[in-house]
Design a protein around this motif. Structure first.
Motif, short mmCIF file in Angstrom:
data_model
loop_
_atom_site.label_atom_id
_atom_site.label_comp_id
_atom_site.label_asym_id
_atom_site.label_seq_id
_atom_site.Cartn_x
_atom_site.Cartn_y
_atom_site.Cartn_z
N ALA A 132 0.82 -1.13 0.10
CA ALA A 132 0.02 -0.16 -0.05
C ALA A 132 0.66 1.15 -0.07
O ALA A 132 2.01 1.18 0.44
N SER A 133 0.28 2.49 -0.44
CA SER A 133 0.91 3.51 -0.25
C SER A 133 1.44 3.82 0.96
O SER A 133 0.72 3.49 2.10
N GLY A 134 2.73 4.20 1.37
CA GLY A 134 3.29 4.56 2.46
C GLY A 134 4.18 3.24 3.07
O GLY A 134 4.66 3.15 4.13
N LYS A 162 8.09 1.30 -0.22
CA LYS A 162 8.46 0.66 -1.67
C LYS A 162 9.55 1.80 -2.15
O LYS A 162 10.78 1.59 -2.47
N THR A 163 9.02 3.29 -2.15
CA THR A 163 10.10 4.09 -2.79
C THR A 163 11.46 4.22 -1.65
O THR A 163 12.53 4.68 -2.18
N SER A 164 11.14 4.17 -0.55
CA SER A 164 12.36 3.99 0.47
C SER A 164 13.37 3.12 0.25
O SER A 164 14.43 3.35 -0.04
N CYS A 165 12.89 1.84 -0.35
CA CYS A 165 13.77 0.81 -0.82
C CYS A 165 14.61 1.30 -2.06
O CYS A 165 15.89 1.21 -2.09
N1 LIG Z 1 11.83 12.13 3.34
C1 LIG Z 1 11.01 11.75 3.94
N2 LIG Z 1 10.82 12.25 5.25
C2 LIG Z 1 10.07 11.72 6.08
N3 LIG Z 1 9.13 10.70 5.95
C3 LIG Z 1 9.33 10.22 4.69
C4 LIG Z 1 10.02 10.50 3.98
N4 LIG Z 1 9.85 9.60 2.72
C5 LIG Z 1 9.08 8.80 3.10
N5 LIG Z 1 8.55 8.90 4.30
C6 LIG Z 1 7.84 8.35 5.15
O1 LIG Z 1 8.03 6.61 4.85
C7 LIG Z 1 7.22 5.96 4.82
C8 LIG Z 1 7.21 5.10 3.71
O2 LIG Z 1 7.16 5.73 2.31
P1 LIG Z 1 7.57 5.43 1.09
O3 LIG Z 1 7.56 6.47 0.20
O4 LIG Z 1 8.92 4.58 1.14
O5 LIG Z 1 6.23 4.50 0.63
P2 LIG Z 1 5.68 3.91 -0.77
O6 LIG Z 1 5.61 2.41 -0.56
O7 LIG Z 1 6.65 4.14 -1.84
O8 LIG Z 1 4.60 4.87 -0.84
P3 LIG Z 1 3.93 5.26 -2.32
O9 LIG Z 1 3.30 4.15 -3.04
O10 LIG Z 1 2.80 6.28 -1.97
O11 LIG Z 1 4.72 6.00 -3.01
C9 LIG Z 1 5.80 6.69 4.67
O12 LIG Z 1 5.36 6.86 6.00
C10 LIG Z 1 6.26 8.36 4.38
O13 LIG Z 1 5.43 9.12 4.88
#
Ligand SMILES: Nc1ncnc2c1ncn2[C@@H]1O[C@H](COP(=O)(O)OP(=O)(O)OP(=O)(O)O)[C@@H](O)[C@H]1O
Length: 240
Positions: free
Chosen positions: A37-39, A42-45
């Motif tokens: 799900a969003s958050g 994934k993007t962090s990886c």
């Molecule tokens: N630069 C940042 N500063 C603070 N919190 C962050 C930052 N980047 C991501 N987060 C938090 O880290 C968590 C994971 O975010 P991430 O973007 O990795 O998820 P995601 O699965 O890629 O989501 P999406 O599908 O919406 O892109 C979320 O709670 C987000 O709010």
């Protein structure tokens, strides 16, 4: 090719970690869907693999190199091993299709004759031969994503990271983009694709790594994705 060892990532001023003790190993030439799900993280990886971010704990290795001990001057060289594609294409609006792709080679100092050979070849591969002189606003979303893929792949990186590459595209166009990524994978490139796109994941049946609130809840070969199913607590991580 990519290894996360007990990676935890906290961002500043956030109560819970974006990634929580994540261990993943992705081999050379694999195709992996990173879902959740969003958050979910994934993007962090993807940011950690690019070394845009660093883990708060644990280690990330790419092509045998420990990114945490990599000195800053080595980072550009590391990033040359990666092609990256985003949901919003990120093309240079004032440059033509040809120039957008050529630019990726110019900035890493490739010679002019190399560029003249490589750009038409990759544009042919992504199905954009004949559209070299167009600017991004003269292309459909699917075509813009093809330019972005051409730009990411023109230097033949061993790893291609794609963050929601079909997120802005309709299902038919998405299928074309997925075919292209699959074709790139067949050349031996490791592909990691973060996605919410159930249709694509379920149709292609590749390895699926699912994240839920920063935790890997599933790692399954030829997996599927059902976003309506609560992930945490119901599924166990298999030894993939
Ligand atoms: N630069 C940042 N500063 C603070 N919190 C962050 C930052 N980047 C991501 N987060 C938090 O880290 C968590 C994971 O975010 P991430 O973007 O990795 O998820 P995601 O699965 O890629 O989501 P999406 O599908 O919406 O892109 C979320 O709670 C987000 O709010």
């Amino acid at each position: 090719m990519i290894r996360f060892e007990n990676v935890t990532k906290f961002y500043a001023r956030t109560p819970r970690p974006a990634l929580d003790d994540v261990s993943i190993e992705i081999g050379r030439g694999e195709f992996v869907f990173l879902v959740g799900a969003s958050g979910s993280g994934k993007t962090s990886c993807i940011s950690l693999v690019q070394r845009e971010e660093r883990p708060s704990a644990g280690k990330v290795f790419v092509a045998g190199r420990d990114l945490s001990s990599m000195s800053a001057w080595k980072v550009p060289e590391h990033r040359r091993k990666l092609g990256v594609v985003f949901q919003d294409f990120r093309l240079l609006p004032d440059k033509t299709v040809y120039e957008n792709v050529a630019f990726a080679l110019q900035v890493i100092g490739k010679k002019r004759h190399t560029i003249r050979l490589a750009v038409p070849e990759v544009l042919e591969m992504v199905g954009l031969a004949g559209k070299e002189k167009r600017r991004p606003h003269e292309l459909s979303g699917g075509e813009q994503q093809r330019v972005a893929i051409a730009r990411a792949y023109v230097n033949r990186p061993p790893i291609l990271l794609a963050d929601e590459p079909t997120g802005n595209l309709d299902p038919t166009t998405s299928l074309g983009i997925m075919r292209l990524l699959d074709q790139i994978n067949l050349t031996g490139t490791t592909v990691v694709m973060a996605t919410h796109d159930e249709e694509i994941v379920n149709q292609w049946r590749k390895r699926v790594i699912e994240l839920d609130e920063g935790v890997v809840v599933r790692d399954q070969p030829e997996g599927i994705y059902d976003s309506s199913r609560p992930a945490r607590g119901e599924l166990t991580v298999s030894e993939a």
